[in-house]
Scaffold this active site. Sequence first.
Site, short mmCIF file in Angstrom:
data_model
loop_
_atom_site.label_atom_id
_atom_site.label_comp_id
_atom_site.label_asym_id
_atom_site.label_seq_id
_atom_site.Cartn_x
_atom_site.Cartn_y
_atom_site.Cartn_z
N CYS A 75 1.21 -2.93 -5.29
CA CYS A 75 1.82 -4.10 -4.66
C CYS A 75 1.64 -5.27 -5.60
O CYS A 75 0.51 -5.73 -5.82
CB CYS A 75 1.19 -4.38 -3.30
SG CYS A 75 1.82 -5.88 -2.52
N HIS A 161 11.03 2.88 -6.63
CA HIS A 161 12.05 1.89 -6.28
C HIS A 161 13.45 2.41 -6.57
O HIS A 161 13.68 3.07 -7.58
CB HIS A 161 11.86 0.60 -7.09
CG HIS A 161 10.66 -0.18 -6.71
ND1 HIS A 161 10.69 -1.20 -5.78
CD2 HIS A 161 9.37 -0.09 -7.13
CE1 HIS A 161 9.47 -1.70 -5.65
NE2 HIS A 161 8.66 -1.04 -6.45
N GLU A 210 11.21 -2.77 2.03
CA GLU A 210 9.98 -2.12 1.56
C GLU A 210 9.65 -0.88 2.38
O GLU A 210 9.73 -0.89 3.61
CB GLU A 210 8.80 -3.09 1.59
CG GLU A 210 8.87 -4.16 0.52
CD GLU A 210 7.51 -4.78 0.24
OE1 GLU A 210 6.52 -4.04 0.14
OE2 GLU A 210 7.45 -6.02 0.13
N ARG A 211 9.25 0.15 1.67
CA ARG A 211 8.83 1.41 2.27
C ARG A 211 7.69 1.19 3.27
O ARG A 211 6.67 0.60 2.94
CB ARG A 211 8.38 2.34 1.14
CG ARG A 211 7.81 3.67 1.54
CD ARG A 211 7.34 4.45 0.33
NE ARG A 211 6.33 3.74 -0.45
CZ ARG A 211 5.63 4.29 -1.44
NH1 ARG A 211 5.86 5.54 -1.80
NH2 ARG A 211 4.74 3.59 -2.10
N CYS A 219 8.86 -9.13 -2.87
CA CYS A 219 8.25 -7.88 -3.31
C CYS A 219 8.10 -7.95 -4.81
O CYS A 219 9.09 -7.95 -5.55
CB CYS A 219 9.12 -6.69 -2.90
SG CYS A 219 8.50 -5.09 -3.49
N GLY A 222 9.14 -4.84 -6.61
CA GLY A 222 10.59 -4.77 -6.48
C GLY A 222 11.30 -5.67 -7.46
O GLY A 222 12.34 -5.30 -8.03
#
Length: 276
Positions: A75, A161, A210-211, A219, A222
């Site tokens: 993250c 991603h 987001e998963r 993100c 991301g």
Amino acid sequence: MLLRFTKMHGLGNDFMVLDLVSQHAHVQPKHVKLWGDRNTGVGFDQLLIVEAPSSPDVDFRYRIFNADGSEVEQCGNGARCFARFVQDKRLTVKKSIRVETKGGIIELNIRPDGQVTVDMGPPRLAPAEIPFQAEREALSYEIEVNGQRVELAAVSMGNPHGVLRVENVDSAPVHSLGPQLEVHPRFPKKANIGFLQVLDPHHARLRVWERGVGETQACGTGACAAAVAGIRQGWLQSPVQIDLPGGRLHIEWAGPGQPVMMTGPAVRVYEGQVRL
């Protein structure tokens, strides 16, 4: 027992941060789901846990749990908050630290202006490393969703991603297509799905599904994945400013084999205690 925590955010991507170096507890998914509830708990996108390192080559171990209790590899926005947290709590006096994650080792650098630069390491582009089901590596892939063909890039920044280019992120099908692509069988470990609008070669807008979370204000991984995908396709050039709903990130990437550098803010919101 009571555990001290800090609520933080990076561009609105919000976190509950636990120091399990000076406190000792065994946090389970049921605790994460309880604390993550925005109506009855603390409420957050992710829980970040600071642990002692497992090897002398790193300063800390960094663990990340989504609000649904699932543990994830990486993250980026959380990494910036992690860096500010360990310095604010005086767990380290270093301005540059190395931390171990499920997705690999990353380096965090706290700048004099309070911004944090994260060396996310090189992106992983080989399908098996993402993981993504494809016979060979390509700039983009066609995926079928409900009879519709969607073209996306697949990138790992320590977590998987998919990146789609769209004309306008405001009208992008984030909440309809995002959850379908998140669990698409070609992403065996599911995926975070980014919707990228290119404004010019150094400036883009992005929304991310987001998963295990849904759409978030920002993100970090991301943004890194979107910049990498855009640079590889020739749409973008480093450095890139990525505007997310929660604010702006600065991304640099020199090309294949080189690390992705992400710079952005990390903000402390409040301190509290929760019962384990």
